[in-house]
Design a protein around this motif. Structure first.
Motif, mmCIF file in Angstrom:
data_model
loop_
_atom_site.group_PDB
_atom_site.id
_atom_site.type_symbol
_atom_site.label_atom_id
_atom_site.label_comp_id
_atom_site.label_asym_id
_atom_site.label_seq_id
_atom_site.Cartn_x
_atom_site.Cartn_y
_atom_site.Cartn_z
ATOM 1 N N LYS A 353 0.750 -1.958 -0.008
ATOM 2 C CA LYS A 353 0.136 0.192 0.143
ATOM 3 C C LYS A 353 1.086 1.621 -0.349
ATOM 4 O O LYS A 353 0.029 2.309 -0.430
ATOM 5 C CB LYS A 353 -0.793 0.100 0.948
ATOM 6 N N LYS C 353 -2.530 0.855 7.277
ATOM 7 C CA LYS C 353 -3.137 1.395 5.568
ATOM 8 C C LYS C 353 -4.842 0.214 5.991
ATOM 9 O O LYS C 353 -5.221 0.636 5.339
ATOM 10 C CB LYS C 353 -2.559 1.518 5.032
ATOM 11 N N ASN C 354 -4.173 -0.821 6.607
ATOM 12 C CA ASN C 354 -5.170 -1.954 6.343
ATOM 13 C C ASN C 354 -5.939 -1.949 7.333
ATOM 14 O O ASN C 354 -6.540 -3.157 7.649
ATOM 15 C CB ASN C 354 -4.065 -3.579 6.116
#
Lengths: 357, 357, 357, 357
Positions: A353, C353-354
């Motif tokens: 990401k 981010k996840n």
């Protein structure tokens, strides 16, 4: 080090022995907001359940998934998801002879060499049952991937020396035979071959192929954590797997560069590859075409044919393995291969990401 | 995530681009007390140096190892060892066309898809030159392993369709031909085949085999960090490798259990396996016999034959790659495969120190 | 294990000894697309440069940053960034006595106990010079964070027993005195105190405070990888730091819940905390207010006052440390604390981010 | 990233919510050969059990440890050890108001900010109950450490503003009062203070001190993975901890070098330090003397005094927390601090096995 944890951003920890109280998995790094039920996991677990054909063990393994944490009111919360499978059909008596004798092709000897002690019941930690925990994690990974439009087709490409023929390849056919071969003729031949091996008390291996659709270009890290390297790591960590190849694999080593290179072309604004010898990965990074890999599965080491071996006391002895064993592990291993691929792929997608500012 | 770090207890971080100022490696986890000189590293680096035969690029890469840290008065201190290789023969002009055109079989397209920017000079980070850093680390790993009595034999098992014949196998022969094949007849045939491919502006792949002697039983972790899984991960992370197999590998999938199982026997107090179809690994743990694996190497993607492709602007174009390229990468990749195997093995040995109380 | 690598998604590997050829850092996980020059790094490095006041060592350390990889045409490419600082002013002779005598408060004895060998020149790997590499990485982390609107204020909160008074606190004042104290009166007193200690050949410690603005709510993982835990880990890994506290820290242990709890209020649609005793972190996760922490810095262990100690041969000896040492390390350590905080914070932001599907 | 895994070579994964079906821990990396029973774990768990004094919650938490894997016939096998604690006394109704209102000092707001969803029952994953899993792992770590002659003393050094006086310090006294203070006078005063706070519906914090005996010189890695840095990381990851210091900690920042340095001396062939201001760690590596650190514990955020806050709909509301809460968490947190220290220390010991050739 332990070695029962896989992944960095989607981290899977499996635990449990074949005949202990339970086995299971903890998933650390599943995002919040995914609808997840025990049923979602059960569907995948049932794909590795035995007893659905004459070609799997008659052992009953209900393998009922139970979610202990990480899901609230049917939705994941971002905290660790724990899935436990109670061990039910534990006929420990069946396995008492393993306690003293090293079965060829099994991990009995190496576990003793490493640890000096081992839970011998049903192979303990080295049992194929451990893979049920991987499949439970795979179910979660696959559900997350499906939200990104990524899907899997995994099937038996060969059973022993009988291979699927590309010209007869029909994915729907894999549902129609217990060996999960996408070719009815090969399936018929393979069953015949398997019957004859089983009569002799012998077992058979095979090749599993996995195709992953919908992976966008850009997944995988350029050096050590290449997409193919992580897939190889994940898939080779399954006990029965002895080989891994991506795209044309070993065949590419026979070809010339002009044959093996996939040429690019632009069709109405999109870059395609005219062929896919590379299996969808260039320089360790997905190129937008299908990811294709194969795993070589060894023949089940538990055979009823008499074998020579050594016991714990060091004496040379003869061994006939009794009990309930899969004559071929390929059909049940398919979902395990798919699960490990899903876990490895998702972990890389999450880790990637931050590749651009 | 980056993905330029490999290992847990013996951790290797590589850095550097083909045509940047330098490339190199930091090794974190090398024990104190090892005598180590730049010469030790140079010997290994020289094995991947081009220019020693008509079958390698004519590019000059002096690849001089320079130790920046971690060694004091000729002995390692337990702190990170940094080895740097300055880039010298950087004819950036040769590569200017790559800036705009995606070479088939290379990572140009996927790097752009992932990062939106790329150092196109000589392939940048995706260049085979990156493996020089791995070899420098491999030199350290191999020296540490040799103190434990562990040694490696790595050679070309096949060049394109020409394979070494087991009946003619002679390890010493690999020194006598530029292709490093341990079979003089196969080597002769392979060179002839290679010459004909080169004439057509084409390239060739092959198979590398590695045999590791002296690994005691007990190395490798039982679940995800199996010895074969870590070797697969390490070796498949080399750009040109498209397949990996341990022991009989894909052939084991064709055999029955009674053929594939290695039976044990006790000879004067020591447990041996009568055969080694497993390649020295059972259940992911070394069994005391030789570790054997193979890697499939794809043909060099840089060929002078004309290819169709796409440029950055999306136009369909034709490409003839000029410049100095290896028509076959196998001979130079041998030491890279060996290095990665050494790094992966050592990391597992170090991580396994706590398997018993 | 080594222990010279920090982080998971933004990974920093430092290397190098005080008097070896060079020291430096490899950053694995910096996104592509950041404009980055050696000048960006130099600005941060200059903040820890000695020689700018009577209160730092007279040793000349030009500490010139050189980028070896990962930047192409002034922009990061997503591949590892290596920054090297050549060691120039290496007066090894000055340090020859350390080879045989264990300096109190230094790592000489423990390095010998651990490794059996040590690069004694200038403290080798345990030298404060190692932190230059951290600052180089911190420069990159801070530039990435600044793109997200995150900024740092770091200063001396106390020098020995002389503390900044909150009522006189003025951030701009820290530029006006060599001790970087945001309070002109305290700075004056501290300099006087320091002068008197230096006259006696003694050294002084202090407290550094860091305030991070602009961190959105939601950064940090709920269990082990709490934002405060990772900051503590990062900051306590700096040699001279002996304590760490977030928000009210040790003072919160004296207060009651009704005093220490920060009550929430909604002001025109935004949730605020009325106070910030927590230092911007609740349950390990940032709450949107300022992150505030403090680090306790011990007095420089190198003093010219005579000390009793033991030499390598085990004899009780007396030691007067000569040479060029900082009488107080606080002013130069400020940028190191800030760098480690930036690295730890960025790593968590990338890893987070996840957290949602 | 998840953040529910701690350690590298002794890796601990916790899972579970306060009011879900169960919580627990998987330990990956415990050596084979340790005798381990549920009783071993229960002893440690009972140290954090409430209900033993008026100063802990009246909630009943039987917290019964159940081993699901990794132990065979009473001995560890080297495979992952899973310990599960079923949640019994789940009066979910008690907590229904938390679903909608952000409790000051709790993680309700930050969990919602991060995940958009949260298991609000009893604090869910952010509940102090999560630490039961840490204690279960700590029991295993401590048993392994005790085999190496390493032992822990951990106690309340202060309750609110009432501190143990060093002159009255008597370790045995900690058994004689419910606050675990090793000073009968301080304990008496603290109980009085606590009673008065409880009457006002308020809560109290404190300081926990931990002394580790028997750690040999040489444990800890020199740069990021310093022993003190890892201890700080481990201990600061406990929800209520707001500060950490080793040795003299913040007090060392007030002293001069000549006071703070611990001088060495050789007494009959062994090197000792005359003092231990450093808390047993020099340059991040243990020096053979006692490891000493302190953790600042904030006052319990759950108070029955009325507080102002905001609800999920964004409205400013008043909140009185009902139910069963610890007025001071220090006595129950002692074993949690000790457990995290044990886990961090053992992980470094295992990781340090390869520091010399």
């Amino acid at each position: 080090m332990g070695g029962s944890i896989f992944g960095t951003n989607f981290r899977v920890t499996t635990f449990g022995e074949s005949h202990g109280p339970a086995l299971g998995v903890v998933i650390d790094g599943c995002p919040a907001g995914l609808e997840l039920s025990e049923h979602d996991i059960q569907i995948m677990l049932d794909r590795r359940k035995p007893g659905r054909s004459p070609y799997t063990t008659k052992r009953k393994e209900p393998d009922k998934a139970e979610i202990l944490s990480g899901v609230f009111e049917g939705v994941t919360t971002g905290t660790p998801i724990t899935i436990v499978i109670q061990n039910k059909d534990q006929k420990s008596a069946d396995y008492s002879n393993i306690a003293e004798v090293y079965r060829p092709g099994h991990a009995d000897y190496t576990f003793d060499a490493k640890y000096g002690i081992r839970d011998y019941r049903g192979g303990g930690r080295s049992s194929g049952r451990e893979t049920a925990a991987r499949v439970a994690a795979g179910a979660v990974a696959k559900k997350l991937l499906s939200k990104m439009g990524i899907s899997f087709s995994t099937y038996a490409m060969a059973i022993g020396p009988i291979s699927v023929e590309r010209s007869r390849f029909d994915l729907n056919e894999m549902m129609n035979n217990p060996l999960c071969m996408p070719d009815p003729v090969a399936a018929e031949d393979a069953m015949e071959y398997l019957d004859s091996c089983m009569e002799k008390g012998d077992s058979v291996g095979g090749v599993i192929e996995c195709v992953i659709k919908g992976v966008p270009a850009g997944v995988g890290e350029p050096v050590f954590d290449k997409l193919d390297a992580r897939l190889a790591y994940a898939v080779m960590s399954i006990g029965a797997v002895k080989g891994f190849e991506v795209g044309d694999g070993f065949v590419s080593s026979l070809n010339t560069g002009s044959v093996n290179n996939d040429q690019f072309e632009n069709i109405s604004g999109t870059v395609y590859k005219k062929t896919n010898h590379a299996g969808g990965i260039l320089g360790g990074i997905s190129d937008g075409s299908e990811i294709i890999f194969r795993a070589a599965i060894k023949p089940t080491p538990s055979i009823s044919k008499e074998q020579e071996t050594v016991n714990k006391a060091g004496e040379n002895v003869k061994l006939k393995i009794k009990g309930r064993h899969d004559p071929v592990i390929v059909p049940r291993a398919i979902v395990v291969v798919e699960s490990m691929a899903a876990i490895a792929l998702l972990d890389l997608i999450y880790g990637g990401k931050n590749s651009r500012i």
